[in-house]
Design a protein around this motif. Structure first.
Motif, PDB file in Angstrom:
ATOM      1  N   TRP A  90       0.826  -1.209   0.000  1.00  0.00           N
ATOM      2  CA  TRP A  90       0.000   0.000   0.000  1.00  0.00           C
ATOM      3  C   TRP A  90       0.857   1.254   0.000  1.00  0.00           C
ATOM      4  O   TRP A  90       0.570   2.223  -0.725  1.00  0.00           O
ATOM      5  N   CYS A  91       1.914   1.266   0.805  1.00  0.00           N
ATOM      6  CA  CYS A  91       2.807   2.430   0.844  1.00  0.00           C
ATOM      7  C   CYS A  91       3.436   2.673  -0.527  1.00  0.00           C
ATOM      8  O   CYS A  91       3.497   3.817  -1.006  1.00  0.00           O
ATOM      9  N   GLN A  92       3.895   1.600  -1.162  1.00  0.00           N
ATOM     10  CA  GLN A  92       4.478   1.739  -2.488  1.00  0.00           C
ATOM     11  C   GLN A  92       3.421   2.196  -3.500  1.00  0.00           C
ATOM     12  O   GLN A  92       3.690   3.035  -4.362  1.00  0.00           O
ATOM     13  N   ALA A  93       2.217   1.635  -3.397  1.00  0.00           N
ATOM     14  CA  ALA A  93       1.152   2.011  -4.324  1.00  0.00           C
ATOM     15  C   ALA A  93       0.764   3.478  -4.151  1.00  0.00           C
ATOM     16  O   ALA A  93       0.500   4.186  -5.137  1.00  0.00           O
ATOM     17  N   LEU A  94       0.733   3.956  -2.912  1.00  0.00           N
ATOM     18  CA  LEU A  94       0.402   5.356  -2.674  1.00  0.00           C
ATOM     19  C   LEU A  94       1.480   6.263  -3.252  1.00  0.00           C
ATOM     20  O   LEU A  94       1.184   7.312  -3.844  1.00  0.00           O
ATOM     21  N   ARG A  95       2.735   5.880  -3.092  1.00  0.00           N
ATOM     22  CA  ARG A  95       3.834   6.668  -3.669  1.00  0.00           C
ATOM     23  C   ARG A  95       3.686   6.785  -5.186  1.00  0.00           C
ATOM     24  O   ARG A  95       3.793   7.878  -5.741  1.00  0.00           O
ATOM     25  N   ARG A 121      -5.935   2.482  -6.632  1.00  0.00           N
ATOM     26  CA  ARG A 121      -5.352   1.230  -6.170  1.00  0.00           C
ATOM     27  C   ARG A 121      -5.008   1.238  -4.685  1.00  0.00           C
ATOM     28  O   ARG A 121      -5.255   0.247  -4.000  1.00  0.00           O
ATOM     29  N   PRO A 122      -4.436   2.302  -4.149  1.00  0.00           N
ATOM     30  CA  PRO A 122      -4.174   2.294  -2.696  1.00  0.00           C
ATOM     31  C   PRO A 122      -5.446   2.125  -1.865  1.00  0.00           C
ATOM     32  O   PRO A 122      -5.442   1.377  -0.874  1.00  0.00           O
ATOM     33  N   ALA A 123      -6.510   2.794  -2.243  1.00  0.00           N
ATOM     34  CA  ALA A 123      -7.771   2.651  -1.500  1.00  0.00           C
ATOM     35  C   ALA A 123      -8.295   1.225  -1.587  1.00  0.00           C
ATOM     36  O   ALA A 123      -8.833   0.685  -0.610  1.00  0.00           O
ATOM     37  N   LEU A 149      -6.460  -0.978   0.957  1.00  0.00           N
ATOM     38  CA  LEU A 149      -6.963  -0.816   2.324  1.00  0.00           C
ATOM     39  C   LEU A 149      -8.305  -1.510   2.498  1.00  0.00           C
ATOM     40  O   LEU A 149      -8.587  -2.082   3.565  1.00  0.00           O
ATOM     41  N   TYR A 150      -9.128  -1.465   1.479  1.00  0.00           N
ATOM     42  CA  TYR A 150     -10.403  -2.172   1.534  1.00  0.00           C
ATOM     43  C   TYR A 150     -10.189  -3.673   1.707  1.00  0.00           C
ATOM     44  O   TYR A 150     -10.879  -4.332   2.505  1.00  0.00           O
ATOM     45  N   ARG A 151      -9.203  -4.209   1.025  1.00  0.00           N
ATOM     46  CA  ARG A 151      -8.931  -5.636   1.136  1.00  0.00           C
ATOM     47  C   ARG A 151      -8.310  -5.981   2.498  1.00  0.00           C
ATOM     48  O   ARG A 151      -8.472  -7.094   2.987  1.00  0.00           O
ATOM     49  N   GLN A 189      -4.073   9.035   3.438  1.00  0.00           N
ATOM     50  CA  GLN A 189      -4.087   8.992   1.980  1.00  0.00           C
ATOM     51  C   GLN A 189      -4.922  10.142   1.415  1.00  0.00           C
ATOM     52  O   GLN A 189      -4.516  10.798   0.446  1.00  0.00           O
ATOM     53  N   GLY A 190      -6.067  10.392   2.023  1.00  0.00           N
ATOM     54  CA  GLY A 190      -6.904  11.491   1.562  1.00  0.00           C
ATOM     55  C   GLY A 190      -6.218  12.842   1.685  1.00  0.00           C
ATOM     56  O   GLY A 190      -6.372  13.707   0.817  1.00  0.00           O
ATOM     57  N   GLY A 191      -5.450  13.028   2.759  1.00  0.00           N
ATOM     58  CA  GLY A 191      -4.711  14.274   2.904  1.00  0.00           C
ATOM     59  C   GLY A 191      -3.672  14.451   1.813  1.00  0.00           C
ATOM     60  O   GLY A 191      -3.499  15.546   1.269  1.00  0.00           O
ATOM     61  N   CYS A 192      -2.969  13.372   1.473  1.00  0.00           N
ATOM     62  CA  CYS A 192      -1.980  13.439   0.388  1.00  0.00           C
ATOM     63  C   CYS A 192      -2.659  13.724  -0.944  1.00  0.00           C
ATOM     64  O   CYS A 192      -2.165  14.530  -1.749  1.00  0.00           O
ATOM     65  N   GLU A 193      -3.786  13.082  -1.191  1.00  0.00           N
ATOM     66  CA  GLU A 193      -4.502  13.304  -2.451  1.00  0.00           C
ATOM     67  C   GLU A 193      -5.042  14.730  -2.536  1.00  0.00           C
ATOM     68  O   GLU A 193      -5.105  15.312  -3.626  1.00  0.00           O
ATOM     69  N   ARG A 194      -5.419  15.280  -1.399  1.00  0.00           N
ATOM     70  CA  ARG A 194      -5.909  16.661  -1.413  1.00  0.00           C
ATOM     71  C   ARG A 194      -4.809  17.619  -1.853  1.00  0.00           C
ATOM     72  O   ARG A 194      -5.048  18.531  -2.667  1.00  0.00           O
ATOM     73  N   ILE A 195      -3.602  17.430  -1.343  1.00  0.00           N
ATOM     74  CA  ILE A 195      -2.488  18.285  -1.749  1.00  0.00           C
ATOM     75  C   ILE A 195      -2.149  18.068  -3.216  1.00  0.00           C
ATOM     76  O   ILE A 195      -1.895  19.013  -3.972  1.00  0.00           O
TER      77      ILE A 195
END
Length: 319
Positions: free
Chosen positions: A126-131, A163-165, A168-170, A204-210
């Protein structure tokens, strides 16, 4: 992220020489037209130029404060991601007793250990996917994220819009399976794990907001316009002031005008470089290094010893 205490002069020169040459050439042209060619009409009083410089300095300071705030928030969010990832692995491993499968714990059987390892590895993925999601690098998915997921899961997640979300769902689905099939968690423990997932969603939402909300263009655009306007008027105000004391002193306009224009332009560029902290640039958040730190910490919690080295800076830049 540039990590050296002072920026090397070769880096300063590489980023500045074009603008220094432009400012110097323009100031030289003004001096030639004013002096040898005798067009005194180019001279303007210094007072309005100085007033404009003060106003531009305040405006750039305001813009840079906002730009740095975005970078600082982004770094705090990734600090939260590091901490929440550690908390997730600690909770999963600690509550299941799966950190050492050979321990005399009835819960530490190989099947359960494999299940827990999947949960921890998915967090690394997840961390890699978010990056990759923030840097807009989907082409690196197979190499950076897929190794941390089961093959069948990789194909499913790869089709998701976010994909990151989806990962987390899984995680939440597997938590429910652990509780229902193995009876591992009490209601309170399951709630704590779910809250950790909620925290990861919030981070994740905070990062996406920026990432998805650009720095207000009116500030970014007019800041650059005002700097170039000031740089264009500066030699016109200085040349007459220097020539007033001595005719040959008018050539001092070139170094002084170049220096002041470069300072203002560098101030504006500093804020520009901090506007978008997820662009994989030298002054951005070092997400690659943070992901490696998370990987090492989480795999150590599983009792693994063959770990990759921490990422070191390349040319004083930590990516």
């Amino acid at each position: 992220m540039y990590v050296r205490a002072t920026i090397r002069w070769r880096v300063v020169w590489r980023e500045s020489w074009r603008h220094l040459l432009l400012f110097a050439s323009y100031a030289t042209a003004v001096c030639v037209v004013y002096g040898p060619l005798g067009y005194r009409i180019l001279f303007i009083p210094w007072q309005p130029v100085a007033t404009l410089g003060v106003a531009v300095a305040f405006y750039i300071g305001f813009k840079n404060n906002g730009s740095y705030g975005r970078f600082q928030e982004a770094r705090q969010l990734w600090g939260g991601i590091v901490n929440s990832s550690r908390a997730w692995a600690t909770q999963i491993v600690g509550l299941t007793g799966a950190d050492h499968p050979s321990a005399p714990d009835p819960l530490a059987d190989p099947a359960l250990a494999a299940f827990v390892r999947r949960l921890v590895y998915r967090q690394i993925g997840w961390c890699q996917a978010l990056r990759l999601h923030l840097r807009r690098q989907p082409q690196s998915w197979e190499r950076q994220v897929a190794p941390w997921l089961a093959p069948e899961e990789t194909a499913i997640v790869a089709t998701a819009e976010n994909r990151p979300a989806q990962l987390l769902y899984r995680q939440a689905l597997d938590l429910r399976r652990l509780r229902n099939q193995h009876g591992l968690f009490t209601e309170r423990e399951h709630l704590a794990l779910t809250q950790t997932i909620d925290q990861l969603y919030a981070l994740q939402g905070g990062c996406e907001r920026i990432k998805n909300t650009p720095f207000p263009r009116q500030y970014a655009f007019y800041s650059a316009v005002f700097v170039w306007l000031f740089a264009g008027l500066l030699p016109l105000g200085l040349v007459g002031e220097f020539a007033r004391s001595d005719y040959h002193h008018l050539w001092l306009t070139v170094p002084f005008s170049t220096l002041v224009s470069w300072v203002f332009h560098t101030m504006e560029l500093t804020g520009h470089n901090s506007e978008n902290p997820f662009e994989h640039q030298p002054h951005d958040v070092p997400m690659t290094a943070l992901c490696r730190t998370i990987e090492i910490d989480l795999r150590q919690m599983l009792g693994e010893t063959h770990l990759p080295p921490r990422i070191e800076p390349i040319d004083d830049v930590l990516h």
